[in-house]
Design a protein around this motif. Structure first.
Motif, PDB file in Angstrom:
ATOM      1  N   THR A 189     -11.416  42.547 -16.100  1.00  0.00           N
ATOM      2  CA  THR A 189     -11.888  42.258 -17.457  1.00  0.00           C
ATOM      3  C   THR A 189     -11.181  41.040 -18.053  1.00  0.00           C
ATOM      4  N   GLY A 190     -10.045  40.652 -17.512  1.00  0.00           N
ATOM      5  CA  GLY A 190      -9.321  39.481 -17.998  1.00  0.00           C
ATOM      6  C   GLY A 190      -9.851  38.165 -17.449  1.00  0.00           C
ATOM      7  N   ILE A 191     -10.750  38.223 -16.476  1.00  0.00           N
ATOM      8  CA  ILE A 191     -11.333  37.004 -15.902  1.00  0.00           C
ATOM      9  C   ILE A 191     -12.443  36.528 -16.822  1.00  0.00           C
ATOM     10  N   SER A 192     -12.478  35.220 -17.075  1.00  0.00           N
ATOM     11  CA  SER A 192     -13.493  34.696 -17.994  1.00  0.00           C
ATOM     12  C   SER A 192     -14.884  34.935 -17.436  1.00  0.00           C
ATOM     13  N   GLN A 193     -15.853  35.059 -18.312  1.00  0.00           N
ATOM     14  CA  GLN A 193     -17.224  35.417 -17.954  1.00  0.00           C
ATOM     15  C   GLN A 193     -18.064  34.221 -17.519  1.00  0.00           C
ATOM     16  N   SER A 194     -17.598  32.992 -17.696  1.00  0.00           N
ATOM     17  CA  SER A 194     -18.420  31.819 -17.398  1.00  0.00           C
ATOM     18  C   SER A 194     -18.820  31.796 -15.934  1.00  0.00           C
ATOM     19  N   THR A 195     -20.036  31.325 -15.658  1.00  0.00           N
ATOM     20  CA  THR A 195     -20.529  31.301 -14.287  1.00  0.00           C
ATOM     21  C   THR A 195     -20.075  30.062 -13.545  1.00  0.00           C
ATOM     22  N   LEU A 250      -8.936  51.292  -9.839  1.00  0.00           N
ATOM     23  CA  LEU A 250      -9.048  51.333 -11.304  1.00  0.00           C
ATOM     24  C   LEU A 250      -8.213  50.236 -11.961  1.00  0.00           C
ATOM     25  N   ILE A 251      -7.021  49.986 -11.437  1.00  0.00           N
ATOM     26  CA  ILE A 251      -6.187  48.892 -11.961  1.00  0.00           C
ATOM     27  C   ILE A 251      -6.883  47.557 -11.728  1.00  0.00           C
ATOM     28  N   MET A 252      -7.467  47.403 -10.551  1.00  0.00           N
ATOM     29  CA  MET A 252      -8.184  46.162 -10.243  1.00  0.00           C
ATOM     30  C   MET A 252      -9.374  45.979 -11.185  1.00  0.00           C
ATOM     31  N   ALA A 253     -10.126  47.050 -11.438  1.00  0.00           N
ATOM     32  CA  ALA A 253     -11.271  46.967 -12.356  1.00  0.00           C
ATOM     33  C   ALA A 253     -10.797  46.601 -13.764  1.00  0.00           C
ATOM     34  N   PRO A 297     -14.674  40.272  -6.996  1.00  0.00           N
ATOM     35  CA  PRO A 297     -13.644  41.276  -7.290  1.00  0.00           C
ATOM     36  C   PRO A 297     -14.239  42.616  -7.723  1.00  0.00           C
ATOM     37  N   SER A 298     -15.376  42.587  -8.427  1.00  0.00           N
ATOM     38  CA  SER A 298     -16.011  43.838  -8.839  1.00  0.00           C
ATOM     39  C   SER A 298     -16.559  44.596  -7.640  1.00  0.00           C
ATOM     40  N   VAL A 299     -17.138  43.871  -6.687  1.00  0.00           N
ATOM     41  CA  VAL A 299     -17.639  44.512  -5.469  1.00  0.00           C
ATOM     42  C   VAL A 299     -16.481  45.146  -4.699  1.00  0.00           C
ATOM     43  N   ILE A 300     -15.359  44.438  -4.613  1.00  0.00           N
ATOM     44  CA  ILE A 300     -14.191  44.964  -3.897  1.00  0.00           C
ATOM     45  C   ILE A 300     -13.625  46.185  -4.619  1.00  0.00           C
ATOM     46  N   GLY A 313     -20.937  34.797 -11.345  1.00  0.00           N
ATOM     47  CA  GLY A 313     -19.680  34.621 -12.063  1.00  0.00           C
ATOM     48  C   GLY A 313     -18.471  34.952 -11.207  1.00  0.00           C
ATOM     49  N   PRO A 314     -17.290  34.601 -11.704  1.00  0.00           N
ATOM     50  CA  PRO A 314     -16.058  34.851 -10.943  1.00  0.00           C
ATOM     51  C   PRO A 314     -15.670  36.332 -10.886  1.00  0.00           C
TER      52      PRO A 314
END
Length: 166
Positions: free
Chosen positions: A27-33, A20-23, A44-47, A39-40
């Protein structure tokens, strides 16, 4: 009546909390692809999702069972269990660690495919599989497939041959 939380349940709750902390941090990672097609935030979302799923599975498995907890309740007192705790396999651990260190030191000179083949095959050797030639061939094919998957995703990995076939 409150039930006592076991050590296994604390570990499961810790894994869930880390996910949950990782998720939240993702959200602080920029959305640009960027230059890649994804995207970046993707890996991390899969992990984080995998950690959350693992934590939930650990929590479900750590529920107290309805079976007796002590040997006295499970065995005939005249015939105790002949159980010895397992010993660590230091040779396997050493071989797997050596394969990982070798991979990290050779990836820039041999490229991703050959260095990762050495890593995969080293893990097979550490696990003492019986079919060495098959393991070597499958390790190479698996890593070659991963190399081309990353290439298809637009991610550049170190290659042995300029042009990025291997």
């Amino acid at each position: 009546m409150l039930k006592r939380v076991t050590g296994e349940q604390w570990i499961a709750l810790g894994v869930i909390l880390i996910s949950l902390i990782m998720a939240w941090q993702i959200t602080g990672i920029s959305q640009s692809t960027g230059y890649a097609g994804i995207g970046p935030r993707f890996f991390p979302s899969v992990i984080a999702a995998g950690l959350l799923l693992s934590g939930v599975i650990l929590l479900v498995q750590s529920r107290p069972s309805k079976h007796p907890a002590t040997e006295d309740q499970t065995q005939d007192p005249d015939h105790p269990l002949d159980y010895a705790p397992p010993h660590p396999h230091w040779r396997m651990f050493g071989m797997a660690s050596a394969a990982l260190i070798l991979h990290m030191s050779l990836i820039s000179t041999l490229g991703f495919t050959l260095a990762s083949t050495i890593l995969c095959f080293g893990i097979c050797l550490a696990l003492e599989t019986e079919h060495k030639i098959r393991d070597l061939i499958l390790s190479f094919l698996l890593v070659l497939g991963l190399f081309h998957l990353f290439k298809w995703l637009g991610l550049n990995l170190p290659a042995l041959i300029t042009g990025g076939v291997i």
